[in-house]
Design a protein around this motif. Structure first.
Motif, PDB file in Angstrom:
ATOM      1  N   PRO A 108       0.553   3.191  -7.340  1.00  0.00           N
ATOM      2  CA  PRO A 108      -0.167   3.961  -6.321  1.00  0.00           C
ATOM      3  C   PRO A 108       0.175   5.443  -6.402  1.00  0.00           C
ATOM      4  O   PRO A 108       1.285   5.817  -6.789  1.00  0.00           O
ATOM      5  CB  PRO A 108       0.332   3.342  -5.004  1.00  0.00           C
ATOM      6  N   GLN A 109      -0.780   6.282  -5.998  1.00  0.00           N
ATOM      7  CA  GLN A 109      -0.634   7.721  -6.193  1.00  0.00           C
ATOM      8  C   GLN A 109       0.548   8.314  -5.426  1.00  0.00           C
ATOM      9  O   GLN A 109       1.110   9.324  -5.833  1.00  0.00           O
ATOM     10  CB  GLN A 109      -1.937   8.434  -5.823  1.00  0.00           C
ATOM     11  N   TYR A 110       0.955   7.677  -4.334  1.00  0.00           N
ATOM     12  CA  TYR A 110       2.012   8.266  -3.517  1.00  0.00           C
ATOM     13  C   TYR A 110       3.412   7.992  -4.056  1.00  0.00           C
ATOM     14  O   TYR A 110       4.382   8.571  -3.586  1.00  0.00           O
ATOM     15  CB  TYR A 110       1.904   7.782  -2.076  1.00  0.00           C
TER      16      TYR A 110
ATOM     17  N   ALA B 163      -1.846   4.659  -0.631  1.00  0.00           N
ATOM     18  CA  ALA B 163      -2.762   4.508  -1.760  1.00  0.00           C
ATOM     19  C   ALA B 163      -4.046   5.311  -1.582  1.00  0.00           C
ATOM     20  O   ALA B 163      -4.647   5.751  -2.572  1.00  0.00           O
ATOM     21  CB  ALA B 163      -3.103   3.029  -1.947  1.00  0.00           C
TER      22      ALA B 163
ATOM     23  N   ASP C  89      -8.210  -0.115  -4.037  1.00  0.00           N
ATOM     24  CA  ASP C  89      -7.138   0.717  -4.581  1.00  0.00           C
ATOM     25  C   ASP C  89      -7.666   1.966  -5.287  1.00  0.00           C
ATOM     26  O   ASP C  89      -7.022   3.011  -5.286  1.00  0.00           O
ATOM     27  CB  ASP C  89      -6.293  -0.059  -5.599  1.00  0.00           C
TER      28      ASP C  89
ATOM     29  N   LYS D 282      -8.692  -6.784  -5.129  1.00  0.00           N
ATOM     30  CA  LYS D 282      -8.061  -6.363  -6.376  1.00  0.00           C
ATOM     31  C   LYS D 282      -8.723  -7.084  -7.540  1.00  0.00           C
ATOM     32  O   LYS D 282      -9.280  -8.185  -7.398  1.00  0.00           O
ATOM     33  CB  LYS D 282      -6.558  -6.664  -6.355  1.00  0.00           C
TER      34      LYS D 282
ATOM     35  N   ALA E 212       4.434  -3.261  -4.399  1.00  0.00           N
ATOM     36  CA  ALA E 212       3.799  -2.853  -5.647  1.00  0.00           C
ATOM     37  C   ALA E 212       4.823  -2.474  -6.704  1.00  0.00           C
ATOM     38  O   ALA E 212       4.461  -1.964  -7.763  1.00  0.00           O
ATOM     39  CB  ALA E 212       2.856  -1.674  -5.396  1.00  0.00           C
TER      40      ALA E 212
ATOM     41  N   TRP F 203      -1.314   1.021   2.271  1.00  0.00           N
ATOM     42  CA  TRP F 203      -2.717   1.411   2.124  1.00  0.00           C
ATOM     43  C   TRP F 203      -2.920   2.884   2.456  1.00  0.00           C
ATOM     44  O   TRP F 203      -3.711   3.577   1.803  1.00  0.00           O
ATOM     45  CB  TRP F 203      -3.632   0.533   2.982  1.00  0.00           C
TER      46      TRP F 203
ATOM     47  N   ASP G 201       8.307   3.829  -3.280  1.00  0.00           N
ATOM     48  CA  ASP G 201       7.350   3.201  -2.366  1.00  0.00           C
ATOM     49  C   ASP G 201       7.646   3.465  -0.902  1.00  0.00           C
ATOM     50  O   ASP G 201       6.893   3.024  -0.033  1.00  0.00           O
ATOM     51  CB  ASP G 201       7.290   1.703  -2.621  1.00  0.00           C
TER      52      ASP G 201
END
Length: 471
Positions: free
Chosen positions: A230-232, A306, A404, A384, A186, A303, A58
């Motif tokens: 999250p994609q990152y 994401a 998201d 969410k 997250a 953010w 993260d």
């Protein structure tokens, strides 16, 4: 002995500075490392070790830069493989730091190399654990981030169960717990707002540490309701494993003032994303066409991670005056290292050069409710799914469209319809509207103050799940 937690609210992340008899250890440092060097200098001490609890997903850790600056040794737990020099410790291996000892407890589950560091004081007493993402206050780390072809998230959850019971729970109740994250991260589901606690209290209150819990029940409970990462996350973990560009070089490249002509030229030539980090009320009133809003005052870095898919995306900034360096820094914390500069003089200089500006249509909660009484409306609730399911507007046309997943769900809405967009307080709805406008959705109206303001109008709410859910 001195222990200092350095907590970063935007990331809900805790780094740690430990000093004993002139020697310092840093645990899970942030990307900008000069603060640790300065602190050690003020203590007339030398940074000896950099302990990493795991390959963080993260945020980008500062371990590589800090080691280059200080000559300190980077230490990971068993099984870690890195693209730079690091010492891979054995389970139960100890390291002397002044008059104290730090012991490595291998605690796989969140990731395979995850380790907890046990601090043993000068009297030989177990004083504290630095638990990384193995144990939080109120929760444990998600076990779905390090899946390999021969392992499932259920396998990792089982490992986490064993780690907690074999390595953590046997420790005394008065051992202090210093986790890597608090509420807002997250990396878990139900993290406490507290960032320091006692292990004994966690044994009493943390669902994952119930003494009578069986492994099968633990696996089910820890995975239940776990949203996709999250994609990152995977990209940040790889940077932490392989290495990265120095923070100083990222800052030097990104903290450059550009006049309006230079700004526009770079935006066109580099296909740069224009990221506006001012407060949302300022963005609503005026912004550069096709710019994206993610306000610096909110959960900015998560953010960005994401919602901007490419870590190498060229980025140009619109910032409040004096926040340019901070913005580049916070982007770098989640691996966005390709900032190319910021607009000198902000929107005033853009307008003075005669260039176009855009506005975001916005409506008060009271005006929205009056309109909803007399006409059907298309309403996007970008909170969410858990927020939406707990309470939503009992008005026909409300669809849950979580911010998201906005990049995945654009196909589900119609460019020819007008959408009214709200979140909880007004921050996320403006982010969503800016992204949609940049993608060619022009018939958008932001509901000011979001759900919080809508509740104040007395509009009828419902406490059951609305069937119109996009994802």
């Amino acid at each position: 002995m001195k222990i200092k937690q350095i907590y970063t609210g935007c990331l809900a992340q805790g780094a740690y500075y430990i000093e004993s008899n002139g020697e310092v250890a840093i645990i899970d440092p942030l990307r900008e490392t000069q603060q640790y060097v300065d602190k050690a200098h003020s203590d007339n001490a030398k940074i000896k070790y950099i302990f990493e609890t795991h390959f963080h997903a993260d945020f980008v850790s500062g371990h590589v830069d800090l080691a280059k600056k200080t000559g300190a040794i980077i230490i990971f737990g068993p099984g870690a493989e890195t693209g730079y020099d690091a010492y891979i410790a054995k389970d139960n291996e100890t390291f002397k730091l002044g008059n104290i000892t730090i012991k490595v407890l291998h605690t796989p589950g969140h990731t395979l190399e995850s380790s907890t560091f046990l601090l043993i004081d000068e009297h030989g007493k177990n004083h504290a654990i630095f638990s990384g993402d193995t144990l939080f206050l109120g929760d444990v780390g998600r076990p779905d981030l390090a899946i390999k072809s021969d392992l499932t998230k259920e396998d990792l959850a089982g490992m986490l169960f064993d780690s907690l019971r074999q390595k953590i729970m046997p420790l005394a109740d008065d051992v202090i717990v210093y986790p890597a994250h608090g509420a807002g991260s997250a990396c878990g589901k139900n993290l406490s707002k507290e960032t320091v606690g006692l292990l004994g209290k966690q044994k009493q209150t943390n669902y994952a540490l119930r003494a009578d819990m069986k492994k099968e029940a633990f696996v089910k409970e820890v995975l239940d309701g776990m949203p996709p990462p999250p994609q990152y996350f995977a990209k940040n973990a790889m940077m932490n494993k392989s290495g990265y560009e120095t923070f100083e070089s990222v800052l030097k490249k990104g903290n450059i003032a550009l006049d309006a002509e230079e700004f526009e030229s770079i935006a066109n030539q580099e296909h740069a994303l224009v990221l506006d980090v001012r407060p949302e009320d300022e963005f609503i009133k005026e912004h550069i066409p096709n710019s994206i809003f993610i306000g610096l005052h909110g959960a900015f870095a998560p953010w960005v991670g994401a919602l901007i898919p490419d870590l190498k995306q060229p980025i140009l900034l619109i910032t409040p005056k004096g926040k340019e360096k901070e913005t580049v820094t916070r982007l770098s914390r989640v691996g966005y290292d390709n900032t190319l500069g910021y607009l000198k003089g902000g929107l005033a200089s853009w307008k003075a050069s005669g260039k176009d500006i855009d506005v975001l249509d916005s409506i008060s909660a009271e005006e929205f409710v009056e309109k909803a009484k007399i006409q059907d409306m298309n309403i996007l609730d970008v909170r969410k799914s858990g927020e939406y399911q707990s309470m939503y507007l009992n008005i026909k046309g409300v669809e849950n469209f979580p911010l998201d997943f906005i990049n995945d769900n654009l196909y589900a809405i119609d460019k020819h319809k007008t959408y009214y967009i709200h979140c909880a307080g007004g921050y996320r709805s403006v982010i969503a509207a800016s992204i949609l406008k940049a993608r060619g959705f022009y018939n958008l109206v932001n509901i000011e103050g979001g759900f919080d303001e809508l509740k104040k109008t007395g509009v009828q709410m419902s406490d059951f799940v609305c069937p119109t859910t996009i994802k």
